[in-house]
Design a protein around this motif. Structure first.
Motif, PDB file in Angstrom:
ATOM      1  N   ILE A  67       0.856  -1.189   0.000  1.00  0.00           N
ATOM      2  CA  ILE A  67       0.000   0.000   0.000  1.00  0.00           C
ATOM      3  C   ILE A  67       0.885   1.230   0.000  1.00  0.00           C
ATOM      4  O   ILE A  67       1.642   1.464   0.949  1.00  0.00           O
ATOM      5  N   VAL A  68       0.792   1.998  -1.080  1.00  0.00           N
ATOM      6  CA  VAL A  68       1.607   3.207  -1.195  1.00  0.00           C
ATOM      7  C   VAL A  68       0.747   4.415  -0.866  1.00  0.00           C
ATOM      8  O   VAL A  68      -0.227   4.724  -1.559  1.00  0.00           O
ATOM      9  N   ASP A  69       1.107   5.097   0.200  1.00  0.00           N
ATOM     10  CA  ASP A  69       0.474   6.349   0.611  1.00  0.00           C
ATOM     11  C   ASP A  69       1.156   7.470  -0.162  1.00  0.00           C
ATOM     12  O   ASP A  69       2.251   7.899   0.163  1.00  0.00           O
ATOM     13  N   ASP A  70       0.488   7.908  -1.239  1.00  0.00           N
ATOM     14  CA  ASP A  70       1.071   8.923  -2.128  1.00  0.00           C
ATOM     15  C   ASP A  70       0.657  10.320  -1.663  1.00  0.00           C
ATOM     16  O   ASP A  70      -0.102  11.017  -2.317  1.00  0.00           O
ATOM     17  N   GLY A  71       1.176  10.711  -0.493  1.00  0.00           N
ATOM     18  CA  GLY A  71       0.785  12.006   0.067  1.00  0.00           C
ATOM     19  C   GLY A  71      -0.690  12.041   0.391  1.00  0.00           C
ATOM     20  O   GLY A  71      -1.386  13.038   0.145  1.00  0.00           O
ATOM     21  N   ALA A  72      -1.208  10.942   0.958  1.00  0.00           N
ATOM     22  CA  ALA A  72      -2.641  10.781   1.172  1.00  0.00           C
ATOM     23  C   ALA A  72      -3.179  11.762   2.207  1.00  0.00           C
ATOM     24  O   ALA A  72      -2.456  12.269   3.077  1.00  0.00           O
ATOM     25  N   SER A  73      -4.489  12.002   2.098  1.00  0.00           N
ATOM     26  CA  SER A  73      -5.180  12.828   3.083  1.00  0.00           C
ATOM     27  C   SER A  73      -5.156  12.117   4.438  1.00  0.00           C
ATOM     28  O   SER A  73      -4.968  10.897   4.515  1.00  0.00           O
ATOM     29  N   GLU A  74      -5.348  12.869   5.520  1.00  0.00           N
ATOM     30  CA  GLU A  74      -5.324  12.266   6.845  1.00  0.00           C
ATOM     31  C   GLU A  74      -6.406  11.203   6.995  1.00  0.00           C
ATOM     32  O   GLU A  74      -6.192  10.160   7.608  1.00  0.00           O
ATOM     33  N   GLU A  75      -7.588  11.465   6.438  1.00  0.00           N
ATOM     34  CA  GLU A  75      -8.672  10.499   6.513  1.00  0.00           C
ATOM     35  C   GLU A  75      -8.292   9.205   5.809  1.00  0.00           C
ATOM     36  O   GLU A  75      -8.551   8.105   6.317  1.00  0.00           O
ATOM     37  N   THR A  76      -7.655   9.335   4.653  1.00  0.00           N
ATOM     38  CA  THR A  76      -7.215   8.149   3.918  1.00  0.00           C
ATOM     39  C   THR A  76      -6.130   7.413   4.680  1.00  0.00           C
ATOM     40  O   THR A  76      -6.147   6.178   4.793  1.00  0.00           O
ATOM     41  N   ARG A  77      -5.189   8.165   5.237  1.00  0.00           N
ATOM     42  CA  ARG A  77      -4.075   7.545   5.978  1.00  0.00           C
ATOM     43  C   ARG A  77      -4.597   6.764   7.187  1.00  0.00           C
ATOM     44  O   ARG A  77      -4.121   5.667   7.480  1.00  0.00           O
ATOM     45  N   GLU A  78      -5.557   7.331   7.881  1.00  0.00           N
ATOM     46  CA  GLU A  78      -6.143   6.631   9.029  1.00  0.00           C
ATOM     47  C   GLU A  78      -6.807   5.330   8.585  1.00  0.00           C
ATOM     48  O   GLU A  78      -6.703   4.303   9.264  1.00  0.00           O
ATOM     49  N   THR A  79      -7.470   5.390   7.437  1.00  0.00           N
ATOM     50  CA  THR A  79      -8.113   4.180   6.906  1.00  0.00           C
ATOM     51  C   THR A  79      -7.073   3.116   6.587  1.00  0.00           C
ATOM     52  O   THR A  79      -7.233   1.932   6.939  1.00  0.00           O
ATOM     53  N   LEU A  80      -5.993   3.507   5.936  1.00  0.00           N
ATOM     54  CA  LEU A  80      -4.962   2.547   5.534  1.00  0.00           C
ATOM     55  C   LEU A  80      -4.351   1.859   6.744  1.00  0.00           C
ATOM     56  O   LEU A  80      -4.126   0.645   6.743  1.00  0.00           O
ATOM     57  N   HIS A  81      -4.083   2.630   7.780  1.00  0.00           N
ATOM     58  CA  HIS A  81      -3.376   2.072   8.937  1.00  0.00           C
ATOM     59  C   HIS A  81      -4.314   1.408   9.941  1.00  0.00           C
ATOM     60  O   HIS A  81      -3.850   0.899  10.971  1.00  0.00           O
ATOM     61  N   SER A  82      -5.598   1.389   9.627  1.00  0.00           N
ATOM     62  CA  SER A  82      -6.536   0.683  10.503  1.00  0.00           C
ATOM     63  C   SER A  82      -6.470  -0.826  10.292  1.00  0.00           C
ATOM     64  O   SER A  82      -7.011  -1.589  11.088  1.00  0.00           O
ATOM     65  N   PHE A  83      -5.790  -1.247   9.239  1.00  0.00           N
ATOM     66  CA  PHE A  83      -5.657  -2.673   8.938  1.00  0.00           C
ATOM     67  C   PHE A  83      -4.334  -3.200   9.493  1.00  0.00           C
ATOM     68  O   PHE A  83      -3.267  -2.669   9.176  1.00  0.00           O
ATOM     69  N   LYS A  84      -4.445  -4.212  10.326  1.00  0.00           N
ATOM     70  CA  LYS A  84      -3.265  -4.823  10.943  1.00  0.00           C
ATOM     71  C   LYS A  84      -3.130  -6.248  10.406  1.00  0.00           C
ATOM     72  O   LYS A  84      -3.856  -7.158  10.815  1.00  0.00           O
ATOM     73  N   ASP A  85      -2.257  -6.426   9.473  1.00  0.00           N
ATOM     74  CA  ASP A  85      -2.066  -7.739   8.864  1.00  0.00           C
ATOM     75  C   ASP A  85      -0.618  -7.837   8.406  1.00  0.00           C
ATOM     76  O   ASP A  85      -0.098  -6.907   7.775  1.00  0.00           O
ATOM     77  N   ASP A  86       0.028  -8.948   8.724  1.00  0.00           N
ATOM     78  CA  ASP A  86       1.441  -9.112   8.388  1.00  0.00           C
ATOM     79  C   ASP A  86       1.694  -9.126   6.883  1.00  0.00           C
ATOM     80  O   ASP A  86       2.834  -8.961   6.447  1.00  0.00           O
ATOM     81  N   ARG A  87       0.640  -9.344   6.106  1.00  0.00           N
ATOM     82  CA  ARG A  87       0.812  -9.371   4.651  1.00  0.00           C
ATOM     83  C   ARG A  87       0.797  -7.978   4.039  1.00  0.00           C
ATOM     84  O   ARG A  87       1.018  -7.824   2.834  1.00  0.00           O
ATOM     85  N   ILE A  88       0.555  -6.961   4.842  1.00  0.00           N
ATOM     86  CA  ILE A  88       0.504  -5.584   4.349  1.00  0.00           C
ATOM     87  C   ILE A  88       1.818  -4.879   4.634  1.00  0.00           C
ATOM     88  O   ILE A  88       2.333  -4.906   5.759  1.00  0.00           O
TER      89      ILE A  88
END
Length: 339
Positions: free
Chosen positions: A41-62
């Motif tokens: 998952i590449v955070d390309d200067g994402a908005s804070e709302e998007t960043r929070e969504t991305l990091h809400s997933f805890k999985d070793d495959r990410i």
């Protein structure tokens, strides 16, 4: 779940300002029936709302990769540089894959083919659902005994298959590519340019020696109200299509398959289908400049692209898709040829 040493699939997902929609995409990947994968998952200067969504997933495959906003091409390239999978695929952060996608694609790739192509599903803004735009070409390949092929075994049938594949939508979600193939041919996305998928699509056509198809669709593309898609605006990003098409057509001209006059006519038509659409939808302020740039592109093309326009080969190419004739006529009008 611990990370495998070398997963079979690396799926690249880039995010900018999708917000909570990104969770739907990520959940679709984590729900796959085939489990040997990693998600980059590449955070390309994402908005804070998007960043929070991305990091809400805890999985070793990410694996999370963060960079200052530098565009989709740069984000994908950065992920490719650290991908470990035998195969690589891509997904936009507001589209999805069905639970069977990875399993279906890997089943098709069992002979370690260079590319796996897949049909998709299109969901329109009013929730109407149907096949993606290029379904007819997948159908013809399946019915024509061209669902899996290797170059050299049946040369004529191989070229016939490439002609159909040239008409498949030049986007990334419908492909899974062997990572060693990408590295061998140094295939990457053009940093700083939109409509970047065209480069990968023609790069694959120019170099691949084997492919396979899946019968089942492996992605759903959503057209949404307010979605920040390139295709939804009339800004100067339209001009990027000209630069990308120029590079893609130049790249394909070095392919051993370029000698097939119908194939190269279809590649030309595919590129100019997009360019024609861009000119029709570009804002009034930029219309003249865009038209001039198209003329410069046509005049600078390898003349072997234009030669079929003066012969009957163009009519042969027309048989492949309804958009081929208007696309080639568009080229002809810009080159001073009257058809």
């Amino acid at each position: 779940m611990s990370k495998p040493e070398s997963p079979r699939i690396s799926c690249v997902l880039t995010a900018f300002n999708e917000g909570p929609l990104a969770s739907v995409s990520i959940k679709s990947l984590l729900s796959q029936t085939f489990g040997d994968f990693e998600i980059l998952i590449v955070d390309d200067g994402a908005s804070e709302e998007t960043r929070e969504t991305l990091h809400s997933f805890k999985d070793d495959r990410i694996l999370h990769i963060r960079q200052a906003n530098d565009g989709l091409s740069s984000a994908r390239n950065r992920a490719l540089n650290v991908a470990r999978g035998d195969y690589v695929c891509f997904l936009d952060a507001d589209d999805t894959r069905p639970i069977w996608a990875f399993e279906t694609m890997m089943a098709a790739a069992q002979e370690d083919v260079d590319v796996v192509f897949s049909p998709g599903v299109l969901q329109e803004v009013r929730m109407e659902t149907g096949p993606f735009y290029d379904q007819s070409h997948f159908d013809r390949l399946q019915m024509g005994d061209m669902a899996a092929m290797t170059a050299g075994n049946t040369p004529r049938l191989w070229i016939s298959a490439l002609r159909e594949l040239a008409c498949v939508e030049p986007q990334c979600a419908n492909k899974m590519v062997r990572r060693a193939f990408l590295e061998k041919h140094k295939l990457r996305f053009p940093a700083g340019l939109f409509f970047e998928d065209m480069i990968l699509h023609y790069g694959l056509l120019a170099n691949m020696r084997s492919y396979a198809l899946t019968e089942l669709p492996t992605f759903t593309y959503f057209r949404r109200y307010g979605r920040p898609q390139i295709t939804s605006g009339t800004s100067t990003t339209r001009f990027d299509a000209i630069s990308t098409a120029t590079n893609a057509l130049h790249l394909f001209s070095f392919s051993e398959y370029f000698q097939d006059v119908v194939l190269r006519s279809l590649v030309l038509a595919s590129a100019f289908k997009l360019l024609k659409w861009c000119e029709e939808s570009v804002s009034h302020d930029h219309a003249f400049g865009y038209g001039e740039a198209i003329g410069a592109l046509v005049n600078g093309l390898d003349q072997r692209y234009l030669k079929p326009l003066d012969e009957n080969w163009a009519e042969v190419a027309y048989q492949y898709a309804p958009w081929v004739q208007p696309s080639l006529q568009y080229v002809a009008s810009r080159s001073g040829r009257n058809r």
